[in-house]
Design an enzyme around this catalytic site. Sequence first.
Site, PDB file in Angstrom:
ATOM      1  N   ASP A 109      34.471  21.275  68.018  1.00  0.00           N
ATOM      2  CA  ASP A 109      35.119  22.012  66.938  1.00  0.00           C
ATOM      3  C   ASP A 109      35.540  23.408  67.401  1.00  0.00           C
ATOM      4  OD1 ASP A 109      35.747  22.289  64.064  1.00  0.00           O
ATOM      5  OD2 ASP A 109      34.188  23.830  64.098  1.00  0.00           O
TER       6      ASP A 109
ATOM      7  N   GLU B  82      39.441  20.307  69.339  1.00  0.00           N
ATOM      8  CA  GLU B  82      40.025  20.665  68.054  1.00  0.00           C
ATOM      9  C   GLU B  82      40.480  22.115  68.200  1.00  0.00           C
ATOM     10  OE1 GLU B  82      40.194  22.002  63.773  1.00  0.00           O
ATOM     11  OE2 GLU B  82      38.745  22.721  65.221  1.00  0.00           O
TER      12      GLU B  82
END
Length: 650
Positions: free
Chosen positions: A284, A326
Amino acid sequence: MYEQVSHSLLNEIMTRLNPEIKQQELRHFYTRLGANFYSIYSLFHLLYGERRDFDEQAQCLVEIMARQYINRSEKLKRKDIEREKDHNWFLSQKWVGMALYADGFAGDLKGLTDKVHYFQELGINMIHVLPILQCPVGKSDGGYAVSDYRTVDKKFGSNEDLCALSDALKQQDILLTLDVVVNHTSDEHEWAKRARNGEKKYQDYYYVFDNRKVPDMFEKTLPEIFPENSPGNFTYDEEMKKWVMTVFNNYQWDLNYSNPAVFIEMLDIILFWANQGADIIRLDAVAFLWKKIGSASQNEREAHLILQLMKDCCQVTAPGVLFIAEAIVAPVEIIKYFGEDAINAKECEIAYNATFMALMWDAVATKNASLLYQGLRSLPDKLARATWLNYVRCHDDIGLGFDDADIRAVDYDPVNHRKFLIDYYTGRFSDSDARGFPFGQNHATGDVRISGSLASLVGLEVALASEDPARIENATRHILLLHSLILSFGGIPLLYYGDEIGTLNDIDFLNDANKAHDTRWTHRPNFNWKKAELRHQSGTIEQQLFNTIKKMICVRKETHAFADFNNRELIHVENPHLFVFSRFDHSRILGSIVVVVNFDAHPQHLDLNHSQIRSALGHGDIKDLISGTTPAMFNGELVIPAYHYYWLSV
Ligand code: OTU
């Protein structure tokens, strides 16, 4: 020089390794460590070489890799070897993914295990289960504020339930993707608690400051990510009586990767989940991993070095495991998360194609593919051993992150154009059936993003309320058109749960005080299984959507040209409503496919004698692979109905 040092260090580390580790069968581990050590050492030294405890930390790093290798099951080790032999396995067209919440989709992990048949029915064989690790209630950011990285949150079940899910998926050759939130922890994570209690060791895990001096310097150039919900980038902790960096929500403390102990802890966690059976790990917010005063602290060179180091280390312990980056950043920046100047990905093998996503939404709103074509033309080719994750919607908002130069190149004004798009999707534009919500409105910069479900954003909600069959048809066509693109463009398509049955916005979140301020919850609904049943009832929208997407998935899997080997050519056509590209089989033996999509409300014509189309298709009878029929021709030209799509082949 590095090479010599690294070799003697490797030997030293090996002799010092814990005797309990030495007794293990480590043949493959040693071979891989030997092959990667030069790179691991160089990167570790570049990042942390100045520190007095460098050697100690390097020792610790290798021990973690060895320990996790020992913990890795024989089954997973066999899989590693299999994948090392077939190292482009994930570029195949056979993979089709879906992202979902375990609770929203199926109640919990056990429930999810019972739903494997649903994925098989549709043809999904890669599941991204959105974060399931322990988070404080109410301060969870949908799972991205983790308070315990090794424990499944009890609302989803237990670690054992996850292993059961992983086994069930493996039996059906379905890949499991799990999140590791590497950039920040919850303020209730043990490290944060101990920092708050005054332990220096753990204060050094974060960016902690006595006063506003450094924070003020940082904030001059740090953009705000959640300007409405969490303005600023630092939070004062009353107990600690210090300021801590919180780039996202004020309860998400940014980890300090200039401390090697942080890197080692997070690597250990990544390898831990690799050992629980994750085939793919989604990292992330990777753009944020390195902070620098005087910069936006995104996409810094060191953030890339950290990812390279993570990849090299993972390559030693769990080489079959892939990383997803991401990084929702500028188009030219995203592609760097594969690693620059390489052939094979040296950071993350997979990256979210946020550029393609945002550009598709532009084409829908404008009914014009000019910016879509222009923006994609500006994107460099991906590396050979790397692939995109192509998606229409995900659990996050839609940011209009395309390049201003591209917007100007197609004769729009960047500010006005973005304003038009926001108005269009939030229903403030009279000619629009879209029903989205603004997200992350920044009054200082004028920046806004968009929330909303696919179906509501393409007008299905309004169309159903109007009971106008033509409008309903237009909306469903959009849902299919966008899926026809992510399934053919090149990369792994990632569907978002519920889109396959036309799930509308859900405004229940407004009744939950912990969610009401965050419009992203409008497109994070509980999956409606009653509605899903309608896929078996003839004449329903659900059936039309589900069956057509299912058909597209099936055709994709049978079509070699849809594998991802930089085997795509964008085709420029005069008609701005059409988006056209060809996909050729990388061996160039089998036939090519021409994909054509009409974003306009009226039928459009395409001249099949266009040189690139001719050279892709050759001569012969044209067939649309999705419907299996010959599309309509008029005056020697192909006619593409309103909001329609073809996968053409001869
Ligand atoms: C990611 O988001 C997650 O997907 C979000 O759900 C989290 O809230 C966030 O991180 C914090 O963990 O960091 O690199 O436009 O796209 O916040 C991009 C906003 C991210 C999101 C952005 C994104």
